[in-house]
Design a protein around this motif. Structure first.
Motif, PDB file in Angstrom:
ATOM      1  N   LYS A   1       0.801  -1.219   0.000  1.00 59.00           N
ATOM      2  CA  LYS A   1       0.000   0.000   0.000  1.00 59.00           C
ATOM      3  C   LYS A   1       0.834   1.269   0.000  1.00 59.00           C
ATOM      4  O   LYS A   1       0.316   2.362  -0.132  1.00 59.00           O
ATOM      5  CB  LYS A   1      -0.950   0.005   1.210  1.00 59.00           C
ATOM      6  CG  LYS A   1      -2.041  -1.062   1.120  1.00 59.00           C
ATOM      7  CD  LYS A   1      -2.888  -0.902  -0.135  1.00 59.00           C
ATOM      8  CE  LYS A   1      -4.041  -1.877  -0.187  1.00 59.00           C
ATOM      9  NZ  LYS A   1      -4.802  -1.780  -1.459  1.00 59.00           N
ATOM     10  N   GLN A   2       2.151   1.157   0.211  1.00 58.50           N
ATOM     11  CA  GLN A   2       3.061   2.287   0.078  1.00 58.50           C
ATOM     12  C   GLN A   2       4.057   1.948  -1.016  1.00 58.50           C
ATOM     13  O   GLN A   2       4.403   0.779  -1.203  1.00 58.50           O
ATOM     14  CB  GLN A   2       3.782   2.575   1.391  1.00 58.50           C
ATOM     15  CG  GLN A   2       2.852   3.020   2.510  1.00 58.50           C
ATOM     16  CD  GLN A   2       3.621   3.410   3.760  1.00 58.50           C
ATOM     17  OE1 GLN A   2       4.804   3.744   3.709  1.00 58.50           O
ATOM     18  NE2 GLN A   2       2.944   3.380   4.887  1.00 58.50           N
ATOM     19  N   PHE A   3       4.536   2.972  -1.722  1.00 63.12           N
ATOM     20  CA  PHE A   3       5.296   2.688  -2.930  1.00 63.12           C
ATOM     21  C   PHE A   3       6.634   3.419  -3.007  1.00 63.12           C
ATOM     22  O   PHE A   3       7.407   3.171  -3.920  1.00 63.12           O
ATOM     23  CB  PHE A   3       4.437   3.025  -4.159  1.00 63.12           C
ATOM     24  CG  PHE A   3       3.104   2.334  -4.123  1.00 63.12           C
ATOM     25  CD1 PHE A   3       2.984   1.000  -4.486  1.00 63.12           C
ATOM     26  CD2 PHE A   3       1.968   2.991  -3.668  1.00 63.12           C
ATOM     27  CE1 PHE A   3       1.765   0.351  -4.432  1.00 63.12           C
ATOM     28  CE2 PHE A   3       0.743   2.352  -3.609  1.00 63.12           C
ATOM     29  CZ  PHE A   3       0.641   1.019  -3.984  1.00 63.12           C
ATOM     30  N   PHE A   4       6.907   4.312  -2.061  1.00 66.43           N
ATOM     31  CA  PHE A   4       8.202   4.980  -1.993  1.00 66.43           C
ATOM     32  C   PHE A   4       8.944   4.506  -0.751  1.00 66.43           C
ATOM     33  O   PHE A   4       8.377   4.469   0.343  1.00 66.43           O
ATOM     34  CB  PHE A   4       8.035   6.504  -1.953  1.00 66.43           C
ATOM     35  CG  PHE A   4       7.772   7.118  -3.300  1.00 66.43           C
ATOM     36  CD1 PHE A   4       8.826   7.412  -4.158  1.00 66.43           C
ATOM     37  CD2 PHE A   4       6.481   7.392  -3.702  1.00 66.43           C
ATOM     38  CE1 PHE A   4       8.586   7.975  -5.404  1.00 66.43           C
ATOM     39  CE2 PHE A   4       6.231   7.954  -4.944  1.00 66.43           C
ATOM     40  CZ  PHE A   4       7.285   8.249  -5.792  1.00 66.43           C
ATOM     41  N   PHE A   5      10.228   4.170  -0.934  1.00 57.38           N
ATOM     42  CA  PHE A   5      11.017   3.646   0.172  1.00 57.38           C
ATOM     43  C   PHE A   5      12.467   4.127   0.048  1.00 57.38           C
ATOM     44  O   PHE A   5      13.005   4.206  -1.059  1.00 57.38           O
ATOM     45  CB  PHE A   5      11.014   2.113   0.174  1.00 57.38           C
ATOM     46  CG  PHE A   5       9.650   1.503   0.103  1.00 57.38           C
ATOM     47  CD1 PHE A   5       8.852   1.413   1.233  1.00 57.38           C
ATOM     48  CD2 PHE A   5       9.150   1.046  -1.107  1.00 57.38           C
ATOM     49  CE1 PHE A   5       7.582   0.859   1.167  1.00 57.38           C
ATOM     50  CE2 PHE A   5       7.883   0.492  -1.186  1.00 57.38           C
ATOM     51  CZ  PHE A   5       7.100   0.401  -0.051  1.00 57.38           C
ATOM     52  N   LYS A   6      13.070   4.416   1.178  1.00 55.14           N
ATOM     53  CA  LYS A   6      14.502   4.684   1.196  1.00 55.14           C
ATOM     54  C   LYS A   6      15.210   3.346   1.079  1.00 55.14           C
ATOM     55  O   LYS A   6      14.941   2.405   1.837  1.00 55.14           O
ATOM     56  CB  LYS A   6      14.904   5.388   2.497  1.00 55.14           C
ATOM     57  CG  LYS A   6      16.356   5.857   2.508  1.00 55.14           C
ATOM     58  CD  LYS A   6      16.680   6.598   3.797  1.00 55.14           C
ATOM     59  CE  LYS A   6      18.124   7.071   3.801  1.00 55.14           C
ATOM     60  NZ  LYS A   6      18.476   7.739   5.079  1.00 55.14           N
ATOM     61  N   THR A   7      16.102   3.237   0.107  1.00 54.16           N
ATOM     62  CA  THR A   7      16.694   1.934  -0.191  1.00 54.16           C
ATOM     63  C   THR A   7      18.202   2.049  -0.381  1.00 54.16           C
ATOM     64  O   THR A   7      18.714   3.112  -0.745  1.00 54.16           O
ATOM     65  CB  THR A   7      16.060   1.330  -1.457  1.00 54.16           C
ATOM     66  OG1 THR A   7      16.555   0.012  -1.663  1.00 54.16           O
ATOM     67  CG2 THR A   7      16.361   2.155  -2.679  1.00 54.16           C
ATOM     68  N   GLU A   8      18.881   0.959  -0.129  1.00 53.18           N
ATOM     69  CA  GLU A   8      20.323   0.902  -0.380  1.00 53.18           C
ATOM     70  C   GLU A   8      20.613  -0.164  -1.419  1.00 53.18           C
ATOM     71  O   GLU A   8      20.044  -1.257  -1.386  1.00 53.18           O
ATOM     72  CB  GLU A   8      21.096   0.592   0.910  1.00 53.18           C
ATOM     73  CG  GLU A   8      22.609   0.565   0.675  1.00 53.18           C
ATOM     74  CD  GLU A   8      23.437   0.400   1.941  1.00 53.18           C
ATOM     75  OE1 GLU A   8      24.677   0.321   1.820  1.00 53.18           O
ATOM     76  OE2 GLU A   8      22.859   0.360   3.038  1.00 53.18           O
ATOM     77  N   ILE A   9      21.488   0.162  -2.356  1.00 50.33           N
ATOM     78  CA  ILE A   9      22.005  -0.816  -3.316  1.00 50.33           C
ATOM     79  C   ILE A   9      23.350  -1.318  -2.809  1.00 50.33           C
ATOM     80  O   ILE A   9      24.237  -0.531  -2.464  1.00 50.33           O
ATOM     81  CB  ILE A   9      22.221  -0.205  -4.708  1.00 50.33           C
ATOM     82  CG1 ILE A   9      20.912   0.320  -5.290  1.00 50.33           C
ATOM     83  CG2 ILE A   9      22.838  -1.233  -5.652  1.00 50.33           C
ATOM     84  CD1 ILE A   9      21.103   1.026  -6.629  1.00 50.33           C
ATOM     85  N   ILE A  10      23.497  -2.642  -2.776  1.00 50.92           N
ATOM     86  CA  ILE A  10      24.794  -3.239  -2.475  1.00 50.92           C
ATOM     87  C   ILE A  10      25.139  -4.240  -3.576  1.00 50.92           C
ATOM     88  O   ILE A  10      24.244  -4.849  -4.165  1.00 50.92           O
ATOM     89  CB  ILE A  10      24.824  -3.933  -1.096  1.00 50.92           C
ATOM     90  CG1 ILE A  10      23.781  -5.057  -1.006  1.00 50.92           C
ATOM     91  CG2 ILE A  10      24.633  -2.927   0.030  1.00 50.92           C
ATOM     92  CD1 ILE A  10      23.864  -5.872   0.284  1.00 50.92           C
ATOM     93  N   SER A  11      26.420  -4.369  -3.857  1.00 45.15           N
ATOM     94  CA  SER A  11      26.890  -5.337  -4.847  1.00 45.15           C
ATOM     95  C   SER A  11      27.621  -6.462  -4.125  1.00 45.15           C
ATOM     96  O   SER A  11      28.493  -6.201  -3.289  1.00 45.15           O
ATOM     97  CB  SER A  11      27.807  -4.667  -5.872  1.00 45.15           C
ATOM     98  OG  SER A  11      27.089  -3.710  -6.621  1.00 45.15           O
ATOM     99  N   ILE A  12      27.266  -7.695  -4.465  1.00 45.46           N
ATOM    100  CA  ILE A  12      27.776  -8.858  -3.746  1.00 45.46           C
ATOM    101  C   ILE A  12      28.335  -9.880  -4.737  1.00 45.46           C
ATOM    102  O   ILE A  12      27.673 -10.217  -5.727  1.00 45.46           O
ATOM    103  CB  ILE A  12      26.646  -9.541  -2.933  1.00 45.46           C
ATOM    104  CG1 ILE A  12      26.068  -8.591  -1.881  1.00 45.46           C
ATOM    105  CG2 ILE A  12      27.144 -10.840  -2.305  1.00 45.46           C
ATOM    106  CD1 ILE A  12      26.981  -8.341  -0.714  1.00 45.46           C
TER     107      ILE A  12
END
Length: 250
Positions: free
Chosen positions: A95-106
């Motif tokens: 029901k919510q569509f905006f989020f603070k997110t982190e990209i990590i490379s593994i």
């Protein structure tokens, strides 16, 4: 277009004219990304007697049927209903569509014949402590992920401990560039799915997993604002279009 978006008592300035699309488009071709031993998707005009729903063949409009599987044919977002006997819809829980997110490379580590993403790999890569979405890009990261045929390839996967750690850090929305967070052939254990959703204990009904994304190499690791878009399917999973925006005021 520069705008400010408020989320969880914080404001983030982003440029909406510069979206970073990390979805894989669906095409009616054998080159479409594919997993789980299914045929390629189809996009075909409706045929009714001599009438063909295609402008090039005399119709007034293009009028296509689309046959596909959200789990095997491209970027999709799923809820806990993917693994429960009870029905839960991604359209109802997200029901919510905006989020603070982190990209990590593994770079997954070898474990016998498998390649796994461990708790330590994730823990060592994380920088932010207040994101509630996480994007995992696996290395090496080549554009053949856009049309990879994954069936019978034993792709890399999250360990149960890693999925539990992600849950315990407060991540509610997990995105990964693989067909599944779990091992391809695991006898139905689904350990990472269950650990992330805390099933069947304190089930996180609102949490989602998005699989089969593609994060281009020109998108650097770091913190972004995520817009997680889904189609309004009443189903455990929906095709989705996650879009990232650089945060300009961080």
């Amino acid at each position: 277009m520069i705008t400010t978006i408020a989320y969880k008592n914080q404001k983030y300035t982003v440029d909406l004219s510069k979206p970073l699309d990390i979805s894989i488009p669906l095409i009616a071709s054998d080159t479409n990304v594919n997993a789980w031993y299914i045929d390629a998707p189809k996009i075909e005009p409706v045929i009714d007697g001599k009438w063909i729903g295609q402008v090039a063949k005399g119709a007034s409009t293009n009028f296509n049927n689309i046959t596909f599987n959200p789990h095997g044919h491209g970027t999709h977002t799923e809820c806990v209903g993917h693994i429960t006997p009870e029905f839960y819809s991604i359209n109802a829980v997200l029901k919510q569509f905006f989020f603070k997110t982190e990209i990590i490379s593994i770079t997954p580590t070898k474990r016998g014949d498998d390649k796994v993403i461990t708790k330590d790999l994730i823990k060592n890569a994380l920088i932010s402590k207040d994101c509630n979405a996480l994007v995992i890009r696996t290395l090496p990261n080549q554009d053949n992920k856009l049309n990879q045929q994954y069936s019978h390839t034993n792709w890399p996967y999250l360990t149960e401990e890693a999925a539990k750690f992600i849950r315990e850090t407060g991540i509610e929305h997990l995105l990964i560039d693989l067909p599944s967070v779990d091992k391809e052939k695991d006898d139905g254990k689904l350990l990472a799915h269950k650990a992330f959703w805390d099933y069947p204990n304190a089930i996180r009904y609102h949490a989602t997993i998005t699989e089969l994304i593609y994060v281009n190499n020109n998108i650097t690791d770091g913190v972004y604002l995520l817009n997680l878009q889904i189609a309004p399917f009443e189903n455990d999973a929906s095709p989705s279009k996650p879009i990232l925006y650089k945060i300009l005021d961080k």
